[in-house]
Design a protein around this motif. Sequence first.
Motif, mmCIF file in Angstrom:
data_model
loop_
_atom_site.group_PDB
_atom_site.id
_atom_site.type_symbol
_atom_site.label_atom_id
_atom_site.label_comp_id
_atom_site.label_asym_id
_atom_site.label_seq_id
_atom_site.Cartn_x
_atom_site.Cartn_y
_atom_site.Cartn_z
ATOM 1 N N VAL A 24 75.846 75.551 76.758
ATOM 2 C CA VAL A 24 76.096 75.515 78.203
ATOM 3 C C VAL A 24 74.907 75.986 79.045
ATOM 4 O O VAL A 24 74.395 75.229 79.864
ATOM 5 N N VAL A 25 74.453 77.221 78.868
ATOM 6 C CA VAL A 25 73.382 77.745 79.722
ATOM 7 C C VAL A 25 72.042 77.667 78.990
ATOM 8 O O VAL A 25 71.859 78.302 77.950
ATOM 9 N N VAL A 26 71.117 76.885 79.550
ATOM 10 C CA VAL A 26 69.787 76.749 78.945
ATOM 11 C C VAL A 26 69.117 78.122 78.910
ATOM 12 O O VAL A 26 69.200 78.886 79.871
ATOM 13 N N GLY A 27 68.475 78.440 77.811
ATOM 14 C CA GLY A 27 67.755 79.711 77.716
ATOM 15 C C GLY A 27 68.609 80.856 77.201
ATOM 16 O O GLY A 27 68.179 82.011 77.245
ATOM 17 N N THR A 28 69.814 80.548 76.738
ATOM 18 C CA THR A 28 70.668 81.624 76.188
ATOM 19 C C THR A 28 71.124 81.312 74.765
ATOM 20 O O THR A 28 71.877 82.092 74.176
ATOM 21 N N THR A 29 70.689 80.173 74.227
ATOM 22 C CA THR A 29 71.292 79.732 72.960
ATOM 23 C C THR A 29 70.561 80.319 71.740
ATOM 24 O O THR A 29 69.459 80.855 71.850
ATOM 25 N N THR A 30 71.211 80.159 70.597
ATOM 26 C CA THR A 30 70.859 80.864 69.357
ATOM 27 C C THR A 30 69.369 80.977 69.030
ATOM 28 O O THR A 30 68.711 79.981 68.727
ATOM 29 N N SER A 31 68.840 82.183 69.105
ATOM 30 C CA SER A 31 67.538 82.500 68.521
ATOM 31 C C SER A 31 67.401 84.005 68.354
ATOM 32 O O SER A 31 67.805 84.781 69.221
#
Length: 325
Positions: free
Chosen positions: A31-38
Amino acid sequence: MKKILFLFLSIFSWNLFANFEVITLGNSGGVVVGTTTSYIIRDIKSKFYLGLDAGSTVNGLEMALKKGNFKDIRVPEDSKYTKLGYIFRDSIKGYFLSHAHIDHIAGLVMSSTEDTKKNIYALPSVIDILEKNVFNWRVWPNFGDSGEGFKLGTYSYKKMEVGKEFEIEETGLYGRIFPLSHSNYESSVLIIRSGDEYFAFFGDTGADKVEKSDLLRNVWKELGQKLKDGKLKGIILEVSFPNSVEDKNLFGHLNAKWLIDEMKVLSEYSGGTENLKKLNVIINHIKPNFLKDSNPEEIIKKEIDKENIYKIKFFYPKSGDSIIF
Ligand SMILES: [Zn+2]
Ligand SMILES: [Zn+2]
């Protein structure tokens, strides 16, 4: 003589015992760019990290800097880069990609223009997708060292064999990759070793009973004895949806109920459920939504708390948080 023995023992244990620093750069499932799995991980004896998926690399590093992490990392005086740039370019020495879904690779792709030469370690299926469908001059220039058209060569693709240990260059870490079932799609887990201690990072995965698979069981077999011996420092595992989502709508993901069910399988190989108390689990990949009266993170936390009959230690770090295991 005693002094020499002590020195010998400390050098010996220095190599044998590891403490892993895990920094969460992103932990959502979309959903929110820049918050996903890393995530990034290092043995705290080293200054160099390995990236674990790369959904939101630079955003997460920025948050981690704001939260006061990377205190021991000094940018050389002659470097022309900011501390953020230096960490992104020089402190991360390679990436493991669990699978090629965009929430796990977007950060790497977007920042590739500013990256330095490094290895991408993954199963062949993941590298094939990067080659054919991402770094192909149509979606993005070819920053790889194989594939279509001119090769910019920033990333060296390392297609790893299932279960075979390899060296993660310049990090002092070693890894082994095992496949996972992610709804008719191959995902994977990296078991990281430093000295005689371990940490495991799971990509997206469904429960074996839902996926009609035994791939998670295979991984629990690998990790069980290590947990029993106190050598498994922690794992990162996904829980994407609340329990209210029906199994047919999980699309290769876990919920709290299936998470605990899988932990029970792990206990078959770790000397019983008692030893699950020793397990540290970072919960990853909760999927946000736009509903007014529903906070998936709160719901999932409550559900995990309720189902946690084995007293497993669950962690919910935010972007930029560092935990030492
Ligand atoms: Zn995902
Ligand atoms: Zn996925």
